[in-house]
Design an enzyme around this catalytic site. Structure first.
Site, PDB file in Angstrom:
ATOM      1  CB  ALA A  56      -4.668   4.404  -0.410  1.00 34.84           C
ATOM      2  CB  ALA A  57       0.974   4.392  -2.267  1.00 29.81           C
ATOM      3  N   GLY A  58       0.059   1.498  -1.420  1.00 33.47           N
ATOM      4  CA  GLY A  58       0.232   0.041  -1.473  1.00 33.47           C
ATOM      5  C   GLY A  58      -1.038  -0.637  -1.961  1.00 33.47           C
ATOM      6  CG  ASP A  59      -4.343  -0.090   0.359  1.00 27.96           C
ATOM      7  OD1 ASP A  59      -3.692  -1.025   0.838  1.00 27.96           O
ATOM      8  OD2 ASP A  59      -4.775   0.855   1.045  1.00 27.96           O
TER       9      ASP A  59
HETATM   10  O1  RIB Z   1      -3.460   1.312   3.405  1.00 27.29           O
HETATM   11  C1  RIB Z   1      -4.107   2.455   3.880  1.00 27.29           C
HETATM   12  C2  RIB Z   1      -5.235   2.095   4.777  1.00 27.29           C
HETATM   13  O2  RIB Z   1      -4.739   1.473   5.933  1.00 27.29           O
HETATM   14  C3  RIB Z   1      -6.033   3.260   5.286  1.00 27.29           C
HETATM   15  O3  RIB Z   1      -7.084   3.639   4.418  1.00 27.29           O
HETATM   16  C4  RIB Z   1      -6.498   2.809   6.650  1.00 27.29           C
HETATM   17  O4  RIB Z   1      -7.875   2.603   6.744  1.00 27.29           O
HETATM   18  C5  RIB Z   1      -5.719   1.538   6.940  1.00 27.29           C
HETATM   19  O5  RIB Z   1      -6.497   0.428   6.768  1.00 27.29           O
END
Ligand code: RIB
Length: 308
Positions: free
Chosen positions: A252-255
């Site tokens: 989730a760092a990219g998110d």
């Molecule tokens: O970017 C991380 C995410 O990638 C995770 O939470 C997983 O669900 C995938 O979608």
């Protein structure tokens, strides 16, 4: 006073099935892991939660199945104060899940079963048109069908809403979509795939940026993990080193990076300032385990005094 940014997210909503493990297994190998967790995730939902914790008004447009995970994930969106009026629930398909292995070194390996995420259609995206057109930023990724992404981007363009596309998981993208993107945020591998269709290509970061610019993307921001971020500021290629932190899990760092980038731009920051803010948010994210369990709140980011 800074106006509260409004962020529309079109994307995936997953339950992450996570095993912490001494290392990532090789192909064909069985190894004994340690603990097992179910953690809310999905690139779209992670971006939405990150944006909300950083202070934005957020709505997500996506799909879940009518099952236990779907219910838990809808509750989670409520708890995070995210508008879920545009989340459709499908009875005949399972909610998206991601099988994730996280090693002691903080590396991960992820396989996603998209399930209900692939039920998202341009028609369902249009149900969220009123929110998208009023937003400061549209955040999109590629865990939902491309025609749904395309429709969201079309709506955003029509209403001069800035679009940030995180091209993950990577796939070939038509120029007709790329030229509508304000900021494209691939990692290096995704950048190589987008430009040469080949992950082992020798193309360097500057060439990736220039090629994507030629295809019509306004700004390309390449995330390089511990190496930092490279991007084009108008015609100049710039590089910002990464913060040095103790990496527990990069999930989730990219998110969170994408969400923070959008919010900072919506608050009036320059591209360089916004990337610096997003780097702080991503640095805090990797210090914690899991996807939505690791996303920082605004106060934590404001207090962060990391070193580069
Ligand atoms: O970017 C991380 C995410 O990638 C995770 O939470 C997983 O669900 C995938 O979608």
């Amino acid at each position: 006073m800074i106006k509260r940014p409004k962020v529309a997210v079109v994307g995936s909503i997953n339950m992450d099935l996570v095993i912490s493990s001494p290392r990532i297994p090789l192909a064909g190998e069985t190894i004994l892991g340690k603990e097992f967790f179910t953690i809310p995730g999905g690139k779209g939902a992670n971006q939405a939660v990150a944006a909300s914790r950083l202070g934005a008004e957020v709505a997500i447009i996506g799909c879940v199945g009518d099952d236990i995970f779907g219910k838990e994930l809808l509750d989670q969106l409520n708890k995070e104060k995210i508008c879920r009026n545009y989340v459709s629930v499908f009875p005949d398909v399972s909610t998206g899940v991601a099988s994730i292995t996280v090693s002691e070194q903080g590396e991960n390996c992820i396989v996603v079963s998209p399930g209900a995420n692939y039920k998202l259609t341009p028609e369902l995206v249009r149900k969220g048109e009123d929110f998208i057109k009023e937003a400061d930023i549209l955040l999109v990724q590629l865990e939902v069908p491309l025609d749904a992404v395309d429709e969201a981007v079309r709506i955003a363009n029509e209403h001069q809403v800035k679009v940030i596309l995180n091209p993950a998981p990577a796939k070939e993208l038509p120029q007709s979509l790329l030229e509508k993107i304000d900021i494209l945020t691939p990692n290096e591998t995704e950048g190589k795939l987008l430009t040469t269709q080949w992950v082992d290509s020798n193309i360097d970061v500057e060439e990736i940026i220039r090629s994507l610019q030629k295809l019509g993307v306004k700004n390309v921001v390449i995330t390089q993990g511990g190496e930092g971020v490279s991007y084009n500021d108008h015609h100049e290629i710039k590089h910002l080193p990464a913060y040095q932190v103790n990496v527990v899990d990069t999930t989730a760092a990219g998110d969170s990076f994408n969400a923070a980038l959008g919010i900072s731009l919506a608050e009036g920051a320059s591209l360089t300032e916004a990337i610096q803010f997003a780097q702080k948010v991503a640095a805090l994210t990797v210090t914690q385990f899991g996807a939505q369990t690791s996303l920082p709140y605004r106060e934590q980011v404001d207090q962060f005094k990391g070193e580069k």
